[in-house]
Write a protein that holds these residues in place. Structure first.
Motif, PDB file in Angstrom:
ATOM      1  N   HIS A 180      -9.217  12.968   2.489  1.00 57.28           N
ATOM      2  CA  HIS A 180      -9.573  11.933   1.514  1.00 57.28           C
ATOM      3  C   HIS A 180     -10.350  12.593   0.393  1.00 57.28           C
ATOM      4  O   HIS A 180     -11.247  13.392   0.646  1.00 57.28           O
ATOM      5  CB  HIS A 180     -10.423  10.838   2.158  1.00 57.28           C
ATOM      6  N   GLU A 181     -10.008  12.248  -0.834  1.00 57.50           N
ATOM      7  CA  GLU A 181     -10.640  12.871  -1.993  1.00 57.50           C
ATOM      8  C   GLU A 181     -11.417  11.840  -2.806  1.00 57.50           C
ATOM      9  O   GLU A 181     -10.893  10.777  -3.134  1.00 57.50           O
ATOM     10  CB  GLU A 181      -9.579  13.529  -2.883  1.00 57.50           C
ATOM     11  N   HIS A 182     -12.672  12.183  -3.130  1.00 59.97           N
ATOM     12  CA  HIS A 182     -13.473  11.388  -4.051  1.00 59.97           C
ATOM     13  C   HIS A 182     -13.344  12.007  -5.442  1.00 59.97           C
ATOM     14  O   HIS A 182     -13.459  13.223  -5.603  1.00 59.97           O
ATOM     15  CB  HIS A 182     -14.948  11.393  -3.634  1.00 59.97           C
ATOM     16  N   THR A 183     -13.117  11.171  -6.435  1.00 66.32           N
ATOM     17  CA  THR A 183     -12.979  11.651  -7.809  1.00 66.32           C
ATOM     18  C   THR A 183     -14.006  10.939  -8.669  1.00 66.32           C
ATOM     19  O   THR A 183     -14.034   9.711  -8.722  1.00 66.32           O
ATOM     20  CB  THR A 183     -11.557  11.372  -8.350  1.00 66.32           C
ATOM     21  N   ILE A 219      -4.124  10.997   8.826  1.00 68.26           N
ATOM     22  CA  ILE A 219      -2.706  11.277   9.106  1.00 68.26           C
ATOM     23  C   ILE A 219      -2.362  12.599   8.416  1.00 68.26           C
ATOM     24  O   ILE A 219      -2.635  12.760   7.215  1.00 68.26           O
ATOM     25  CB  ILE A 219      -1.806  10.129   8.593  1.00 68.26           C
ATOM     26  N   PRO A 220      -1.782  13.563   9.134  1.00 73.22           N
ATOM     27  CA  PRO A 220      -1.644  14.929   8.611  1.00 73.22           C
ATOM     28  C   PRO A 220      -0.867  15.068   7.307  1.00 73.22           C
ATOM     29  O   PRO A 220      -1.094  16.024   6.560  1.00 73.22           O
ATOM     30  CB  PRO A 220      -0.927  15.672   9.748  1.00 73.22           C
ATOM     31  N   ASN A 221       0.054  14.144   7.025  1.00 77.77           N
ATOM     32  CA  ASN A 221       0.865  14.279   5.808  1.00 77.77           C
ATOM     33  C   ASN A 221       0.495  13.236   4.746  1.00 77.77           C
ATOM     34  O   ASN A 221       1.298  12.911   3.881  1.00 77.77           O
ATOM     35  CB  ASN A 221       2.357  14.196   6.131  1.00 77.77           C
ATOM     36  N   VAL A 222      -0.752  12.714   4.818  1.00 79.71           N
ATOM     37  CA  VAL A 222      -1.220  11.711   3.855  1.00 79.71           C
ATOM     38  C   VAL A 222      -2.511  12.180   3.196  1.00 79.71           C
ATOM     39  O   VAL A 222      -3.433  12.653   3.869  1.00 79.71           O
ATOM     40  CB  VAL A 222      -1.464  10.344   4.536  1.00 79.71           C
ATOM     41  N   VAL A 223      -2.558  12.032   1.877  1.00 76.80           N
ATOM     42  CA  VAL A 223      -3.793  12.222   1.110  1.00 76.80           C
ATOM     43  C   VAL A 223      -4.160  10.882   0.480  1.00 76.80           C
ATOM     44  O   VAL A 223      -3.312  10.226  -0.127  1.00 76.80           O
ATOM     45  CB  VAL A 223      -3.634  13.295   0.012  1.00 76.80           C
ATOM     46  N   THR A 224      -5.395  10.463   0.658  1.00 79.72           N
ATOM     47  CA  THR A 224      -5.899   9.251   0.004  1.00 79.72           C
ATOM     48  C   THR A 224      -6.933   9.660  -1.044  1.00 79.72           C
ATOM     49  O   THR A 224      -7.667  10.635  -0.858  1.00 79.72           O
ATOM     50  CB  THR A 224      -6.534   8.289   1.017  1.00 79.72           C
ATOM     51  N   VAL A 225      -6.952   8.922  -2.134  1.00 81.09           N
ATOM     52  CA  VAL A 225      -7.819   9.263  -3.263  1.00 81.09           C
ATOM     53  C   VAL A 225      -8.614   8.029  -3.667  1.00 81.09           C
ATOM     54  O   VAL A 225      -8.048   6.964  -3.901  1.00 81.09           O
ATOM     55  CB  VAL A 225      -7.007   9.757  -4.480  1.00 81.09           C
ATOM     56  N   SER A 226      -9.934   8.156  -3.729  1.00 86.85           N
ATOM     57  CA  SER A 226     -10.786   7.084  -4.245  1.00 86.85           C
ATOM     58  C   SER A 226     -11.481   7.577  -5.499  1.00 86.85           C
ATOM     59  O   SER A 226     -11.541   8.781  -5.777  1.00 86.85           O
ATOM     60  CB  SER A 226     -11.810   6.638  -3.200  1.00 86.85           C
ATOM     61  N   TYR A 227     -12.018   6.639  -6.258  1.00 87.28           N
ATOM     62  CA  TYR A 227     -12.592   6.962  -7.563  1.00 87.28           C
ATOM     63  C   TYR A 227     -14.001   6.385  -7.683  1.00 87.28           C
ATOM     64  O   TYR A 227     -14.209   5.203  -7.397  1.00 87.28           O
ATOM     65  CB  TYR A 227     -11.709   6.391  -8.682  1.00 87.28           C
ATOM     66  N   ASP A 228     -14.917   7.222  -8.107  1.00 88.95           N
ATOM     67  CA  ASP A 228     -16.290   6.763  -8.320  1.00 88.95           C
ATOM     68  C   ASP A 228     -16.409   6.150  -9.716  1.00 88.95           C
ATOM     69  O   ASP A 228     -17.208   6.583 -10.553  1.00 88.95           O
ATOM     70  CB  ASP A 228     -17.262   7.931  -8.146  1.00 88.95           C
ATOM     71  N   PRO A 234     -14.742  -2.123  -4.123  1.00 87.85           N
ATOM     72  CA  PRO A 234     -14.952  -1.159  -5.212  1.00 87.85           C
ATOM     73  C   PRO A 234     -15.300  -1.820  -6.540  1.00 87.85           C
ATOM     74  O   PRO A 234     -16.113  -1.299  -7.305  1.00 87.85           O
ATOM     75  CB  PRO A 234     -13.615  -0.412  -5.294  1.00 87.85           C
ATOM     76  N   ILE A 235     -14.680  -2.971  -6.819  1.00 84.97           N
ATOM     77  CA  ILE A 235     -14.941  -3.640  -8.100  1.00 84.97           C
ATOM     78  C   ILE A 235     -16.300  -4.330  -8.071  1.00 84.97           C
ATOM     79  O   ILE A 235     -17.003  -4.384  -9.087  1.00 84.97           O
ATOM     80  CB  ILE A 235     -13.789  -4.590  -8.451  1.00 84.97           C
ATOM     81  N   ASN A 236     -16.699  -4.838  -6.910  1.00 84.90           N
ATOM     82  CA  ASN A 236     -18.060  -5.354  -6.788  1.00 84.90           C
ATOM     83  C   ASN A 236     -19.076  -4.253  -7.082  1.00 84.90           C
ATOM     84  O   ASN A 236     -20.103  -4.485  -7.747  1.00 84.90           O
ATOM     85  CB  ASN A 236     -18.291  -5.895  -5.378  1.00 84.90           C
ATOM     86  N   ILE A 240       0.916  10.135  -0.842  1.00 78.88           N
ATOM     87  CA  ILE A 240      -0.322  10.130  -1.628  1.00 78.88           C
ATOM     88  C   ILE A 240      -0.647   8.691  -2.013  1.00 78.88           C
ATOM     89  O   ILE A 240       0.166   8.015  -2.655  1.00 78.88           O
ATOM     90  CB  ILE A 240      -0.185  10.981  -2.905  1.00 78.88           C
ATOM     91  N   GLN A 241      -1.825   8.222  -1.616  1.00 79.59           N
ATOM     92  CA  GLN A 241      -2.275   6.883  -1.987  1.00 79.59           C
ATOM     93  C   GLN A 241      -3.406   7.010  -3.001  1.00 79.59           C
ATOM     94  O   GLN A 241      -4.476   7.522  -2.703  1.00 79.59           O
ATOM     95  CB  GLN A 241      -2.767   6.098  -0.771  1.00 79.59           C
ATOM     96  N   LEU A 242      -3.145   6.528  -4.212  1.00 77.72           N
ATOM     97  CA  LEU A 242      -4.159   6.521  -5.261  1.00 77.72           C
ATOM     98  C   LEU A 242      -4.931   5.207  -5.212  1.00 77.72           C
ATOM     99  O   LEU A 242      -4.325   4.137  -5.137  1.00 77.72           O
ATOM    100  CB  LEU A 242      -3.509   6.692  -6.638  1.00 77.72           C
ATOM    101  N   PHE A 243      -6.241   5.305  -5.284  1.00 79.85           N
ATOM    102  CA  PHE A 243      -7.148   4.164  -5.158  1.00 79.85           C
ATOM    103  C   PHE A 243      -7.025   3.573  -3.759  1.00 79.85           C
ATOM    104  O   PHE A 243      -6.522   2.479  -3.542  1.00 79.85           O
ATOM    105  CB  PHE A 243      -6.869   3.082  -6.212  1.00 79.85           C
ATOM    106  N   GLY A 244      -7.517   4.341  -2.803  1.00 83.42           N
ATOM    107  CA  GLY A 244      -7.467   3.890  -1.417  1.00 83.42           C
ATOM    108  C   GLY A 244      -8.640   4.429  -0.633  1.00 83.42           C
ATOM    109  O   GLY A 244      -9.331   5.360  -1.065  1.00 83.42           O
ATOM    110  N   ASP A 245      -8.872   3.854   0.526  1.00 81.79           N
ATOM    111  CA  ASP A 245      -9.939   4.299   1.417  1.00 81.79           C
ATOM    112  C   ASP A 245      -9.414   5.380   2.353  1.00 81.79           C
ATOM    113  O   ASP A 245      -8.209   5.512   2.568  1.00 81.79           O
ATOM    114  CB  ASP A 245     -10.470   3.116   2.231  1.00 81.79           C
TER     115      ASP A 245
END
Length: 341
Positions: free
Chosen positions: A284-287, A127-136, A167-169, A116-121
């Motif tokens: 990939h999850e948008h939060t 990849i089947p065993n990876v979840v990436t999470v980005s934040y609005d 993201p910070i821009n 699980i990657q928090l704050f990622g694209d």
């Protein structure tokens, strides 16, 4: 030995020491090891402290063994992750964009581990065993901009980020758009500290901004925020909006609000899903707003201890923020994700 070989050898030695630390404990873990690898130091009164606290809470609730590991040097990331994979870690959580390449390199070799990657694209391909999470997060920054425009008496506002990355821009651009939706002629100045862990630089930049007439600063700089709060607290009437609830007490008369990105809640949600049987990787999850992770939150401490003129003004400003939040959530207000400075 050249520098690259030295770094590789040092990284290998660090990994061996790391393995010796976690392997005996892992052998005792009936429910499998859940590891948080954080790339910024603990003690930040923000993201890292939030994540460690929530991981500890969840481990007590679910009965799994956990470890929080500070990976300070990017040269060791891959060896740290590989050691965890070799140890049979059931879940590996890590933070921020810099871990993307090690994840891509290693996750396919450890298909039984959930990554699980928090704050990622999003990964392309997934990849089947990876979840990436980005934040609005930029949506919360827009709300802060609306609030800032109502609170400022000078018409000058500032934004201090850790590093200028897309993201910070986008957070800065949204903050500026929120300000100018209320006061089109207001000025909004951006600066970057070059680090998410440099309070001294944060204080230097913030002091310059406040001395120039800026009276409200939105931060986006993690542990660097400590210095920005210190600068705000030097004179009454200086306002700063930060990141985490723990920062309210650091500036009871200056930290007026936060744009909350609760990494702890996000980690709690993602790991809860991962320990369950219905977890699905390769996504990939948008939060955003309305999730309990991101929001604009006024400081209850400032409401009690802040300058009376500002606390009274804040009540009116917050009513407008509530209307704008509702518009974003129902889709009637659209905020662009603009990463160009």
């Amino acid at each position: 030995m050249n520098r690259r070989a030295f770094l590789q050898a040092s990284a290998g030695a660090a990994a061996l020491g790391f393995a010796a630390t976690i392997l005996p404990d892992f052998a005792k873990a009936a429910g499998g090891l859940v590891a948080l690898v954080h790339t910024q130091a603990a003690g930040d009164n923000g993201p890292v402290d939030q994540m460690i606290a929530k991981l500890k809470q969840l481990s007590e609730e679910k009965g799994f063994e956990y470890r929080a590991i500070y990976a300070q040097d990017p040269a060791t990331y891959e060896t740290v992750f590989r050691t965890l994979g070799d140890a049979g870690a059931s879940i590996i959580v890590s933070t921020f964009n810099e871990v993307a390449e090690p994840f891509k390199a290693l996750a396919p070799s450890y298909p039984d581990t959930k990554w699980i990657q928090l704050f990622g694209d999003a990964f392309e391909p997934a990849i089947p065993n990876v979840v990436t999470v980005s934040y609005d997060y930029y949506l919360g920054c827009y709300l802060s901009g609306v609030f800032a425009a109502r609170m400022s008496t000078t018409g000058k506002m500032g934004f201090i980020g850790g590093i200028s990355i897309p993201p910070i821009n986008a957070d800065f651009n949204a903050f500026k758009a929120g300000v100018q939706s209320v006061k089109p002629d207001a000025t909004v100045t951006a600066a970057f500290a070059g680090s998410f862990q440099d309070p001294a630089k944060g204080q230097e930049i913030a002091t310059q901004m406040y001395n120039s007439g800026i009276d409200y600063i939105q931060t986006d700089a993690a542990a660097t925020d400590g210095g920005i709060i210190a600068a705000a607290s030097e004179h009454e009437g200086r306002m700063v909006s930060c990141l985490a609830p723990a920062q309210f007490q650091l500036g009871p008369k200056s930290v007026i609000s936060i744009v909350s990105l609760d990494f702890g809640v996000s980690l709690y949600n993602e790991v809860t899903n991962a320990v369950g049987s219905a977890w699905k990787g390769g996504v990939h999850e948008h939060t955003g707003l309305g999730t309990g992770v991101i929001d604009f939150i006024p400081s209850p401490i400032f409401a009690e201890q802040g300058p009376p003129a500002l606390t009274a003004k804040a009540k009116e400003a917050l009513a407008e923020v509530d209307k704008v939040r509702a518009g974003i959530l129902d889709g009637s207000i659209k905020i662009p994700f603009n990463t160009t400075l």
